[in-house]
Design a protein around this motif. Structure first.
Motif, short mmCIF file in Angstrom:
data_model
loop_
_atom_site.label_atom_id
_atom_site.label_comp_id
_atom_site.label_asym_id
_atom_site.label_seq_id
_atom_site.Cartn_x
_atom_site.Cartn_y
_atom_site.Cartn_z
N ASP A 55 0.80 -1.22 0.00
CA ASP A 55 0.00 0.00 0.00
C ASP A 55 0.84 1.27 0.00
N GLY A 56 2.12 1.18 0.39
CA GLY A 56 2.96 2.36 0.47
C GLY A 56 3.17 2.81 1.91
N LYS A 57 4.15 3.72 2.09
CA LYS A 57 4.51 4.19 3.42
C LYS A 57 3.74 5.44 3.83
N TRP A 58 2.83 5.91 3.00
CA TRP A 58 2.12 7.14 3.27
C TRP A 58 1.18 7.00 4.47
N HIS A 59 0.94 8.14 5.12
CA HIS A 59 0.01 8.17 6.25
C HIS A 59 -1.36 8.70 5.83
N GLY A 60 -1.34 9.69 4.91
CA GLY A 60 -2.59 10.26 4.42
C GLY A 60 -2.47 10.61 2.96
N SER A 61 -3.60 10.79 2.28
CA SER A 61 -3.58 11.14 0.85
C SER A 61 -4.72 12.10 0.54
N GLU A 62 -4.48 12.92 -0.45
CA GLU A 62 -5.52 13.81 -0.98
C GLU A 62 -5.48 13.70 -2.50
N LYS A 63 -6.64 13.53 -3.12
CA LYS A 63 -6.71 13.36 -4.56
C LYS A 63 -7.31 14.59 -5.23
N ASN A 64 -6.74 14.91 -6.41
CA ASN A 64 -7.27 15.97 -7.27
C ASN A 64 -7.44 17.30 -6.55
N ILE A 65 -6.38 17.76 -5.91
CA ILE A 65 -6.42 19.06 -5.22
C ILE A 65 -5.79 20.14 -6.09
N ASP A 66 -6.15 21.38 -5.81
CA ASP A 66 -5.62 22.49 -6.60
C ASP A 66 -4.33 23.03 -5.98
N SER A 67 -3.79 24.05 -6.62
CA SER A 67 -2.50 24.60 -6.19
C SER A 67 -2.59 25.23 -4.81
N GLU A 68 -3.73 25.84 -4.50
CA GLU A 68 -3.88 26.49 -3.21
C GLU A 68 -3.77 25.48 -2.07
N LYS A 69 -4.43 24.35 -2.21
CA LYS A 69 -4.36 23.33 -1.16
C LYS A 69 -3.00 22.65 -1.16
N TYR A 70 -2.37 22.55 -2.35
CA TYR A 70 -1.06 21.92 -2.42
C TYR A 70 -0.02 22.70 -1.60
N LYS A 71 -0.18 24.02 -1.56
CA LYS A 71 0.76 24.83 -0.78
C LYS A 71 0.75 24.46 0.69
N LEU A 72 -0.40 24.00 1.17
CA LEU A 72 -0.51 23.58 2.56
C LEU A 72 0.52 22.48 2.87
N PHE A 73 0.65 21.52 1.97
CA PHE A 73 1.58 20.41 2.19
C PHE A 73 3.03 20.84 1.95
N GLU A 74 3.22 21.79 1.04
CA GLU A 74 4.57 22.28 0.77
C GLU A 74 5.12 23.09 1.94
N GLU A 75 4.26 23.84 2.60
CA GLU A 75 4.72 24.79 3.62
C GLU A 75 4.57 24.27 5.05
N SER A 76 3.87 23.18 5.24
CA SER A 76 3.62 22.69 6.60
C SER A 76 4.88 22.06 7.21
N ASP A 77 5.17 22.41 8.44
CA ASP A 77 6.30 21.82 9.17
C ASP A 77 5.96 20.42 9.70
N GLU A 78 4.68 20.06 9.67
CA GLU A 78 4.28 18.75 10.19
C GLU A 78 4.47 17.63 9.18
N ILE A 79 4.65 17.97 7.90
CA ILE A 79 4.82 16.98 6.85
C ILE A 79 6.29 16.59 6.74
N LYS A 80 6.55 15.31 6.81
CA LYS A 80 7.94 14.82 6.71
C LYS A 80 8.38 14.70 5.25
#
Length: 925
Positions: A55-80
């Motif tokens: 299944d992969g090593k991922w903890h969570g997933s989001e499908k078909n998101i836009d650039s605005e929501k993608y920035k959340l994952f790029e800028e978050s300090d909680e994402i490894k």
């Protein structure tokens, strides 16, 4: 080191045997606890490895998101780290699958390998935007063939609805809604395209002319790209079954505000995943199984079950260990009573005396626990080395890694803490008792033996064992504490051993019932029945099969399934009423008879004769061509609707019964469908386009099957569960005639000593003999999963029995040897007044019989009660019979006397070396 600790160490050195046995007991109990915690950690890590691979090593997933929501994952300090799939477009690939006509092209990037479950099967991943990797199911599922190194040109675009086709399609509420708003959809093509992309489901309409499904969408082509195929990979699990495109991967285009992303991410701290999702209003998925094994779950029931089971097993181990170690410390305190009295008389406080016992426990812990941890790790390493490959039956061939030991620091620390607590509990009661008596009483030791006015000895004891036996009997009457401790040790050993054996026996039986392997390895089905045209002799084929390499046995049979009518007088009424709903729905029951699906099974004569011999049945009655009798296999494993238990049920109430059914004649290219309301037999063509009616008298006849014996042990050749009436193959025409519909082939049930080698050998034999009108089903490979479960259960169960038995034996050995050592002065006194070695031997023989008999008198009834309680617990969910494990009882009886006699002989070999004068002078024993 203070004086009290030095005295304790000296006492341990002087009593080496007791010290050694106590350490052995601590080692065994620690090893068992370590085995439980290490097994839990190993299975947990194996499950994590399997889930991360598939299944992969991922903890969570989001499908078909836009650039605005993608920035959340790029800028978050909680994402490894994360894996990102960016939408490039769809291309028509010429697939033969109408539901999957496209290639879905996605840009792929991940921060660390393994976050997304991608498994390259050939070649490599793309390194630039002109390279692409294709899924390997494109060939099998879509009939599109490409090789690594090929160049492909793709017209890439976006999927949009084909409004003309949608107007004529019938796809339920969703398409009705589209029809009602078709003008709005035409004006908002971008919205429609994005909607389809997010739903990732193809629009399908029905062609009015052909009736076949056609695509109700089209591609708006944006560009043409040329790619070089650099590899293939296994179908990814994030590609939905109903997705319209096969996922092809390349490097991502430059991200912009119009890019659509699918992201798989991992947290710095896995426990923060649900808070992160809730705080940011995310709607994606979590890798629930991976999170669960990582210790993060919304539900506590999983952990409650796992930790509860572990607590029960560790509780049993602690109980047995406490009995062993408690006895060791109790005996040590009794032995050192005079020493404690002397120390108390010169000013030692009660706290200091208790501290001596606790210090002794700590010293023994520091020696026994590390050795026990090493022993537990070694034992589990060997165990997993032996059976680890069996776990691939659960994970499948794709993962293929065997279970190996995982030395988890947490598991080891938990084992050490539990073992240390066990030892401290064992030493607690003796340490308190050591301070209860006064110094004068301790020095005089007048509390060890309480003199009664007169102790009577049975005459039988004196006649059999003489004066020696009488003295031994009087001793035990006067020193009941020492006598009682030995009996309790033996008693607990018996109960633990028999109870553990009964539990594992029920467990193995239950697993065997749940995972029926049908006692065979292969089923070869010969579809065409041999006749004069094809010249296949079924008996010659049977001999050829039996002569094939790795084949250990074989049989053939032909089955005819019919709805039979059975008179109620032959049926077990209570069982019929308790059948599950599904079974009842397949039956018609009235006051006089019941309709029941019956399999008339005709097995080769040799096998049938073996069954007759096994049950002592007369061949002249069961193989009489004028009136043959059948053998009914009657053992239905079904859900009891009243109790909710899985139970074994018997349909027939006695050995003699008659079954009547209406058979229907064969008709080429047609099969019997039903008898209509006019009483006519209806036959349908194989392709279903034509139906023919016949008078029942033309195509039907009544047949009566007579049963002469009912058995509940399944013959090895039957590869299904249910009711079967078995006859010899040579009498098939006499029983049912030669024109009965059904029985479209002959099944050969085959056993082998090598599941895979035998399968290959059979294929070779059939190929060399030109027999290709049949199929071999490798049932053994399927059954290997069931067998693996049973083997795993047996290994752990019987390993548990062995270790528990060793703890019990160590307990008995420790108790008896210490008691003998404490009686050295007594033995010296008896020698000094003239008791011979022969008299001493008689006395010890009497003691052995007394120990063993008393322990069995108490132990066997309690073991029977515990076994019954285990049976009650198991029978709540699974039908099983109460059975006393007589084999375990026999082993327990023999082992009790064997261990007692061996321990006595060992102890007396030490005592015989004593000089009577020195022993009488010694105040330390």
């Amino acid at each position: 080191m203070n004086i009290f600790n030095r005295v304790t160490l000296q006492s341990l050195k002087k009593n080496r045997t007791r010290t050694f046995v106590t350490i052995i007991g601590i080692m065994l109990s620690t090893a068992l606890i370590c085995a439980v915690t290490t097994s839990f950690a190993s299975v947990k890590e194996y499950a994590i490895g399997y889930i991360e691979y598939t299944d992969g090593k991922w903890h969570g997933s989001e499908k078909n998101i836009d650039s605005e929501k993608y920035k959340l994952f790029e800028e978050s300090d909680e994402i490894k780290d994360k894996a990102v799939f960016s939408y490039i477009g769809y291309a028509d690939i010429g697939s033969s699958n109408n539901y999957k006509p496209y290639l879905y092209i996605s840009g792929f990037h991940e921060d660390e390998e393994g976050i997304a479950p991608l498994h390259v099967t050939s070649g490599r991943l793309p390194q630039n935007s002109s390279e692409i990797i294709l899924p390997d199911h494109l060939s099998a599922n879509g009939a599109v063939e490409y090789n690594v190194g090929d160049t492909i040109e793709l017209e890439i675009g976006d999927r949009v609805p084909d409004t003309d086709k949608l107007l004529d399609s019938e796809q339920g509420e969703m398409l009705d809604l589209i029809k009602e708003n078709i003008d709005l959809l035409k004006e908002n093509k971008d919205l429609v395209s994005n909607y389809i992309l997010r739903q990732d489901v193809p629009y399908i309409a029905e062609d009015d002319d052909s009736g076949n499904t056609v695509s109700a969408e089209k591609l708006n082509i944006r560009e043409t790209r040329v790619y070089t195929i650099v590899g293939t990979y296994s179908r990814p699990n994030f590609e939905e079954i109903f997705s319209p495109g096969y996922t092809a991967l390349t490097t991502p285009d430059e991200y912009n505000e119009n890019t659509t992303y699918t992201i798989f991410y991992r947290m710095n701290h896995v426990g923060d995943i649900y808070d992160f999702i809730n705080a940011n209003g995310l709607e994606g998925e979590t890798n629930r199984q991976l999170l669960m094994f990582r210790g993060v779950s919304k539900y506590t029931s999983f952990y409650g079950m796992i930790y509860g089971l572990m607590a029960v097993v560790i509780g049993l181990i602690m109980f047995g260990s406490i009995m062993l170690i408690y006895n060791a410390f109790s005996i040590s305190v009794s032995e050192r009573t005079k020493q404690f009295g002397l120390l108390s008389s010169i000013g030692a406080t009660k706290k200091q005396l208790r501290q001596m016992v606790r210090f002794e426990a700590t010293v023994l812990s520091f020696i026994g626990i590390p050795l026990g941890i090493c022993l537990g790790i070694l034992g589990m390493w060997i165990t997993f080395l032996a059976i680890g490959s069996k776990f691939t039956a659960f994970s499948g061939a794709d993962y293929g890694k065997p279970l190996r030991i995982c030395v988890s620091p947490t598991a080891l620390i938990a084992a050490c803490i539990i073992a240390f607590v066990t030892i401290r509990i064992s030493a607690c009661i003796p340490s308190v008792r050591a301070t209860r008596i006064t110094a004068v009483e301790a020095i005089r030791q007048n509390s060890d033996i309480k003199q009664s006015k007169h102790v009577k000895t049975p005459k039988l004891v004196y006649k059999v064992f003489g004066l020696s036996g009488m003295l031994a009997h009087k001793y035990f009457k006067r020193s009941k504490k020492r006598y009682r401790s030995t009996i309790i040790s033996l008693f607990m050993s018996i109960v633990l051993f028999i109870s553990a054996y009964a539990f594992t026996s029920y467990l193995v039986t239950s697993v065997g019932d749940a995972y029926n392997t049908f006692n065979m390895d292969y089923v070869y089905t010969l579809y065409e029945i041999p006749d004069d045209e094809n010249k296949i002799d079924i008996d010659v084929l049977l001999r050829n099969i039996k002569g094939t390499e790795h084949i250990t046995g074989a049989s053939y049979y032909r089955s005819f399934y019919q709805d039979a009518h059975v008179d109620s007088k032959y049926l077990n009424g209570d069982v019929i009423n308790s059948l599950s709903t599904g079974k009842k729905q397949s039956m018609e029951i009235d006051d006089d008879s019941m309709r029941l699906s019956i399999n008339a099974c005709f097995v080769d004569d040799e096998t049938f004769k073996k069954i007759l011999k096994k049950y002592n049945l007369p061949e002249n009655e069961f193989m009489n061509s004028d009136s043959p009798l059948g053998i009914a296999y009657d053992d239905l494993y079904d859900l009891d609707i009243e109790t909710g238990r899985m139970v074994h049920k018997k349909i027939f109430n006695n050995d003699n019964a008659e079954i009547g059914f209406t058979s229907h004649k064969k008709l080429d290219n047609y099969f019997y469908l039903e008898t209509n309301t006019d009483g006519k037999d209806v036959y349908s063509s194989v392709d279903g386009n034509e139906k023919i009616e016949f008078e029942s008298t033309e195509m039907s006849k009544d047949i009566t099957l007579k049963i002469g014996k009912v058995i509940d042990e399944q013959p090895f050749f039957l590869n299904y569960s249910g009711t079967a009436i078995i006859y010899p193959y040579s009498l098939m025409e006499d029983v049912i005639g030669n024109d009965l519909e059904g029985g479209y082939g002959i099944d050969y049930s085959i056993n082998s000593d090598d599941v895979y080698g035998g399968y290959r050998a059979l294929e070779k034999m059939l190929r060399e003999n030109g027999i290709n009108n049949g199929d071999i089903y490798n049932y053994g490979e399927y059954a290997e999963t069931s067998r693996s479960i049973i083997i795993i259960v047996k290994v752990f169960a019987y390993g548990f029995i062995v270790l528990i038995s060793l703890i019990a034996a160590a307990n008995v050995f420790n108790t008896i040897t210490t008691n003998i050592n404490l009686r050295r002065r007594e033995f010296a006194m008896l020698k000094s007044v003239g008791m011979t070695d022969k008299g001493m031997k008689k006395m010890l023989n009497f003691e052995c019989i007394l120990y063993g008999t008393k322990a069995l008198i108490y132990g066997l009834p309690i073991s029977a009660i515990v076994t019954y309680l285990i049976y009650i617990s198991i029978s709540r969910g699974i039908d099983t019979e109460y059975r006393m494990p007589w084999g375990a009882v026999g082993v327990a009886v023999l082992s009790v006397f064997l261990v007692v006699f061996a321990t006595m002989m060992y102890s007396m070999s030490k005592v015989k070396k004593d000089n009577p004068i020195d022993a009488l002078k010694n105040e330390n024993i």
